[in-house]
Design an enzyme around this catalytic site. Structure first.
Site, short mmCIF file in Angstrom:
data_model
loop_
_atom_site.label_atom_id
_atom_site.label_comp_id
_atom_site.label_asym_id
_atom_site.label_seq_id
_atom_site.Cartn_x
_atom_site.Cartn_y
_atom_site.Cartn_z
N SER A 166 -33.09 16.09 0.34
CA SER A 166 -33.47 15.90 -1.06
C SER A 166 -34.33 17.07 -1.54
CB SER A 166 -34.28 14.60 -1.18
OG SER A 166 -34.80 14.45 -2.48
N SER A 167 -34.42 17.22 -2.85
CA SER A 167 -35.34 18.21 -3.43
C SER A 167 -36.56 17.52 -4.04
CB SER A 167 -34.64 19.00 -4.54
OG SER A 167 -33.56 19.70 -4.03
N THR A 183 -32.98 11.86 -12.04
CA THR A 183 -33.96 11.29 -11.15
C THR A 183 -35.14 10.96 -12.04
OG1 THR A 183 -33.10 12.61 -9.41
CG2 THR A 183 -35.40 12.01 -9.16
N ASN A 209 -29.40 9.80 -8.00
CA ASN A 209 -28.83 11.16 -8.00
C ASN A 209 -28.60 11.56 -9.45
OD1 ASN A 209 -28.23 13.60 -7.06
ND2 ASN A 209 -26.26 13.12 -6.18
N GLY A 227 -32.89 17.68 -9.78
CA GLY A 227 -32.07 18.20 -8.68
C GLY A 227 -32.77 19.36 -8.00
#
Ligand code: DON
Length: 575
Positions: A456-457, A385, A405, A478
């Site tokens: 999502s994080s 990301t 991702n 992630g």
């Protein structure tokens, strides 16, 4: 004849650059040379600055501000440039979150997370025996959610000052004329080569005869043509017409399900940012479908009643407390978080003082907790990301985290359109109890439903000090993203570090399951031993995150730092 220049970069890394023909990509005055550039790890800038994963992208953002644009202009242009110069994570075929604060105090949250296509369904990755087929959720055509990035860029445009035509031009030039790739890019393109070939149905610019090496020029003509369609037709140049047709044809050649209607109907959504206080600082972060804002709110509030600063940086005492907060917050992530338009996420309860108090009631100093006894709380109620941080002279703050991702997403390049698609469907809970590629678990809250956005994080975050701009921060990584942002904030607030140390000191990560503490290689050896003697399983892992941070100093300058862990680079300007 090619001239090869060796550039020695900050932090001791180096790569060769091809200075074969020096053409600048951004106009008069401060020209940017895409064949000869340097990684700059930090700088204090009085006017405006950008930190991003690539020097050219940061410079493009700053060039737009020099031209009269603001932080939102810079965020748009930097993302477009990243889609060209940082194909592993910069993207048109992915999604992200933008968190902004205008100089007048208005907060802006733009959610352009990918969504599940209309033909998606909750068991789409299960074989006939009910086993999860992670190869399908993690690579190739079926792994992609409907791309959101381009809708996000156009949803940001009303806050910007320049035209989209101007903002996209540097990206078009970089794609059309090419740029010199870094050593790190050459090596990751080489190691992904077979996967690109396997998952794409047409040749792509990312694969070449023989091996890539530092300084080679990467030209992406098809990507340039896609960007030009956007320049001419706006977001319809991506979600309709030629580009949409190319995406759907790519889907049909593979086993993909994204349709023309999926693309046409995709919209970015405005989300109210999540706000809370930590030791007198106001923290603003992203709400669901990101889990990030809730996680950092929970973790910071769980440790707030303890005098963490006096425990000392990375002593067993401070690390153990922070780990136990991480364990509890991540257990809640698996149970309660998903797209709020499809699942009622109990945000207020999860970050309420009473709930936080209850969550930490079984915390025992100097003894490892256990993830089999620490489950999600009781609620009573009806690695690629990329992040960029921008601040401008007026005081606008923008934090953007965007992603395909993992590195290069699904590895499917849309034939004729030259951009990679994401493999974000893996961020849904493919099957209860089956971890995704980051080891994250999930259930009903994050089950696949057409039109739903996967949890999502990503945690783009802003800090205010006495209501004034203080910090813009965020990172990829992630499930380690909230951990990195949490630790950066604790390092600044509790350990009084400067921005450089706050993001570059070694980090540790616990995400409830697996029940282990992951630490970076340079994590303190003595602390590691003490944690082990308290009962923690401690494992070494590679770098955690690639954080970009801007912090306003007392003299008003913007201390801007790019993470040491990649080619990340800052740019900015003075009067
Ligand atoms: O949205 C998420 O949480 C993930 N798709 C982010 C992936 C990521 O950060 C990979 N980077 N290293």
């Amino acid at each position: 004849m090619r001239n090869i220049i060796i550039c020695v970069l900050a932090w001791g890394s180096h790569f060769t650059l091809n200075a074969q023909s020096v053409r600048s990509i951004v106009g008069a005055g401060k020209a940017i040379n895409p064949y000869h550039y340097t990684v700059v790890k930090k700088g204090d800038f009085s006017k405006a600055s950008v930190g991003s994963a690539h020097p050219l992208a940061s410079m493009v953002g700053v060039a737009m501000m020099r031209k009269g644009g603001n932080a939102f202009d810079a965020a748009i242009a930097t993302q477009l440039a990243l889609a060209v110069v940082y194909p592993g994570a910069g993207n048109l075929g992915g999604g992200g979150f933008l968190l902004g604060r205008k100089a007048n105090g208005e907060l802006i949250g733009i959610d352009y997370r990918e969504a599940a296509p209309e033909k998606a369904h909750r068991d789409m990755y299960l074989d006939k025996n009910g086993n999860a087929q992670l190869n399908l959720s993690q690579a190739g055509h079926l792994a992609s959610g409907i791309p959101g990035t381009v809708a996000g860029l156009f949803a940001t445009l009303p806050y910007a000052k320049l035209s989209f035509k101007e903002l996209v031009q540097p990206a078009i030039d970089l794609a059309e004329k090419g740029f010199a790739i870094t050593e790190r890019e050459a090596s990751s393109l080489n190691s992904t080569r077979e996967s690109f070939i396997k998952n794409s149905t047409r040749p792509s610019a990312l694969v070449k005869e023989g091996k890539w090496k530092a300084g080679d020029t990467l030209v992406q003509k098809e990507l340039a043509a896609t960007l030009k369609r956007m320049q001419k037709e706006g977001s319809r140049g991506f979600y309709e017409g030629e580009t949409a047709r190319l995406v759907v044809e790519e889907m049909q050649r593979g086993n993909g399900i994204i349709s023309l209607d999926d693309l046409k109907n995709y919209t970015a959504k405005l989300r109210n940012p999540l706000e809370f206080e930590y030791r007198g600082y106001q923290v603003i972060s992203f709400a669901p479908p990101s889990s990030g804002g809730i996680l950092i709110a929970q973790m910071l509030k769980m440790i707030e009643k303890y005098p963490v600063g006096s425990y000392g940086f990375q002593t067993a005492r401070s690390v153990q407390l922070m780990i136990e907060a991480e364990r509890r917050a991540y257990a809640d992530r698996a149970e309660f978080m998903g797209d709020p338009d499809f699942y009622k996420v109990p945000v207020k309860t999860l970050i309420s003082d009473a709930y936080i108090e209850q969550r930490m009631s079984d915390y025992t100093p100097e003894k490892a907790g256990s993830s089999s006894t620490v489950r999600a709380g009781q609620i009573k109620e009806s690695e690629e990301t990329t992040h960029l941080s921008v601040m401008d002279e007026a005081g606008n703050m923008v934090a953007v985290t965007t992603t395909l991702n993992n590195g290069y997403g699904s590895r499917t390049v849309v034939g004729g359109a030259g951009f990679l698609l994401n493999n974000e469907m893996d961020d849904f809970s493919v099957k209860p109890g089956v971890p995704n590629m980051y080891g994250a678990l999930g259930g009903e809250a994050n089950a696949i439903v057409p039109g739903k956005r996967m949890l999502s994080s990503m945690t783009p975050t802003l800090l205010l000090k006495k209501n004034k701009p203080y910090v813009v921060v965020g990172t990829p990584g992630g499930t380690t993203i909230p951990t990195s942002v949490y630790q950066a904030i604790v390092n600044l607030v509790d350990f009084n570090m400067n921005a450089d140390d706050a993001i570059n000191k070694p980090k540790f990560h616990h995400q409830w399951l697996p029940d282990e503490v992951m630490v970076e290689a340079d994590f303190d050896g003595e602390t590691k031993k003490q944690l082990q003697s308290m009962g923690y399983k401690v494992t070494n892992r590679g770098g955690i995150g690639r954080t970009e941070i801007i912090r306003v100093l007392n003299n008003g300058k913007k201390e801007t730092v790019a993470d040491k862990r990649g080619d990340d680079s800052v740019a900015g300007f003075m009067p």
